[in-house]
Motif scaffolding. Structure first.
Motif, PDB file in Angstrom:
ATOM      1  N   HIS A  67     -38.683  38.711  11.676  1.00 26.79           N
ATOM      2  CA  HIS A  67     -38.953  37.792  10.566  1.00 26.79           C
ATOM      3  C   HIS A  67     -37.789  37.942   9.582  1.00 26.79           C
ATOM      4  O   HIS A  67     -36.868  38.724   9.817  1.00 26.79           O
TER       5      HIS A  67
ATOM      6  N   CYS B  78     -40.405  32.827   5.263  1.00 27.22           N
ATOM      7  CA  CYS B  78     -39.855  33.529   6.410  1.00 27.22           C
ATOM      8  C   CYS B  78     -38.669  32.695   6.867  1.00 27.22           C
ATOM      9  O   CYS B  78     -38.801  31.511   7.124  1.00 27.22           O
TER      10      CYS B  78
ATOM     11  N   GLU C 216     -36.639  33.250   9.544  1.00 29.91           N
ATOM     12  CA  GLU C 216     -36.204  33.494  10.922  1.00 29.91           C
ATOM     13  C   GLU C 216     -37.308  32.957  11.812  1.00 29.91           C
ATOM     14  O   GLU C 216     -38.464  33.370  11.667  1.00 29.91           O
ATOM     15  N   TYR C 217     -36.954  32.042  12.714  1.00 28.97           N
ATOM     16  CA  TYR C 217     -38.007  31.426  13.528  1.00 28.97           C
ATOM     17  C   TYR C 217     -38.765  32.496  14.311  1.00 28.97           C
ATOM     18  O   TYR C 217     -38.167  33.273  15.047  1.00 28.97           O
ATOM     19  N   CYS C 218     -40.094  32.532  14.118  1.00 28.12           N
ATOM     20  CA  CYS C 218     -40.870  33.637  14.676  1.00 28.12           C
ATOM     21  C   CYS C 218     -42.116  33.164  15.401  1.00 28.12           C
ATOM     22  O   CYS C 218     -43.041  33.940  15.608  1.00 28.12           O
TER      23      CYS C 218
ATOM     24  N   HIS D 279     -44.413  29.830  12.140  1.00 33.22           N
ATOM     25  CA  HIS D 279     -43.300  30.326  11.319  1.00 33.22           C
ATOM     26  C   HIS D 279     -43.224  29.596   9.975  1.00 33.22           C
ATOM     27  O   HIS D 279     -43.057  30.215   8.928  1.00 33.22           O
TER      28      HIS D 279
ATOM     29  N   MET E 143     -45.478  30.849   7.274  1.00 28.84           N
ATOM     30  CA  MET E 143     -45.391  32.257   6.880  1.00 28.84           C
ATOM     31  C   MET E 143     -44.728  32.340   5.502  1.00 28.84           C
ATOM     32  O   MET E 143     -43.591  32.750   5.357  1.00 28.84           O
TER      33      MET E 143
HETATM   34 CU1  CUA Z   1     -41.933  35.106  10.393  1.00 31.07          CU
HETATM   35 CU2  CUA Z   1     -40.581  33.178  10.748  1.00 31.07          CU
END
Ligand code: CUA
Length: 359
Positions: A152, A187, A189-191, A195, A198
């Motif tokens: 993340h 967030c 960062e692609y998670c 995502h 988040m």
């Molecule tokens: Cu956690 Cu994107």
């Protein structure tokens, strides 16, 4: 700062000490890029018109200017100017990067655990929150962050700061909020599927409001106290003494350990920081303290990331020192210089020169 984007609706608020510096650098990059884009576009059109083909049999004149006279000067100019400009960008950017990567030594500690798809936040004094972060204004805040699953990235646009949050290690991020208010957490960062959901909110409060907020949420005891009960629950204390001058020769004493430098069996030293403590709990055989045997079982899978942070907070509370900000001057190392050097001395009095610092 001399240049901020105050009033422009497509920019986030400027709410930390670093924000105006980031904006100024960004403005510089945009202005340079815009200037050269326009200049080049203009010259493309201008030359296309000026040097257009005027008759069907026309041949271009010999305009090879490379290598001598005016041509040489031209080549030097178009090399040196871009070099100078990119060096300005480099030095300016690097200086902001260094500032952003070095938390001040007396920063307030807060622990963050990322998880698909939420932010779990724990204050040293005890309160926990999810997708919310309450902090006092005009204080240096240092986040120690880890993830339970994937990568993340903790991003607060109003503070112009972000850092990746990685499973299996601790990363840090720091900022000093300058304005009371509420700001977005994203967030970055692609998670996974959610995502984009988040997100969270930072509440920057004045010190009194923050104290009141802390007091209202400290029911479970401080992080160190919660860490201590986990420590007892897991039976760590059966082997590891955690009071001064109490040694069994089997397990290193944890009193006064945090932030010092530790001799390793195979040679070398390691700083007893958050990452080292985490590694020693999960992979006890990876860096064995000189003078001790490899007898500790792994606790991998038995402790959640949040539990781990509590254990770290407990061991930290045993002293001697403050945290070990990434990249900051290693203030705590000096205690080890006069510490006992042989394993035998270490066993009988491992941290003789340190003083207890209960909190
Ligand atoms: Cu956690 Cu994107």
């Amino acid at each position: 700062m001399f240049f901020t984007f105050k009033g422009l609706p497509f920019f986030p608020e400027t709410a930390s000490t670093i924000a105006a510096h980031v904006d100024a650098l960004y403005a510089f990059l945009v202005l340079i890029s815009a200037f050269f884009s326009l200049l080049i576009a203009f010259l493309v059109v201008f030359f296309a018109v000026k040097y257009r083909k005027r008759s069907s049999g026309e041949l271009p004149p010999d305009t090879n200017i490379a290598g001598h006279g005016a041509g040489l000067i031209l080549e030097i100019v178009w090399t040196v100017i871009p070099l100078g400009l990119s060096m300005i960008m480099f030095v300016w950017g690097a200086s902001i990067f260094f500032t952003e990567s070095r938390p001040p030594a007396d920063s307030m500690e807060i622990y963050v655990t990322g998880k698909q798809w939420m932010w779990k936040i724990q204050h040293m004094e005890g309160p926990r929150e999810i997708n919310e972060l309450h902090i006092p204004v005009d204080r240096d805040i240092r986040l120690t962050m880890t993830s339970e699953d994937v990568i993340h990235d903790f991003f607060v646009p109003a503070f112009r700061t972000k850092a990746d949050v990685l499973p299996g290690k601790y990363t840090t991020e720091w900022f000093r909020p300058t304005k009371i208010g509420q700001y977005h957490i994203f967030c970055a960062e692609y998670c996974g599927t959610k995502h984009s959901g988040m997100t969270g909110t930072v509440y920057v409060m004045n010190q009194d409001d923050y104290n009141a907020w802390l007091a209202a949420g400290s029911g479970e005891g401080s992080m160190a106290e919660q860490g201590q009960s986990l420590f007892n629950q897991l039976g760590c204390g059966n082997c590891h003494p955690s009071v001064i001058n109490n040694n069994n020769g089997r397990c290193p004493n944890l009193h006064g350990l945090f932030g010092t430098s530790v001799d390793i069996k195979d040679g070398g030293r390691v700083r007893a920081d958050e990452s080292y403590i985490r590694e020693s709990i999960l992979y006890p055989d990876s860096k064995i303290v000189a003078g001790y045997d490899n007898i500790m079982p792994t606790f991998k899978g038995l402790i959640s990331e949040e539990g781990m942070l509590k254990l770290v907070a407990y061991i930290r509370s045993l002293g001697p020192g403050s945290g070990t900000p990434t990249g900051a001057a290693p203030a705590a190392v000096q205690t080890s210089a006069s510490a006992p050097q042989t394993p035998q001395q270490r066993r009988t009095n491992p941290q003789a020169t340190t003083t207890p610092t209960g909190r």
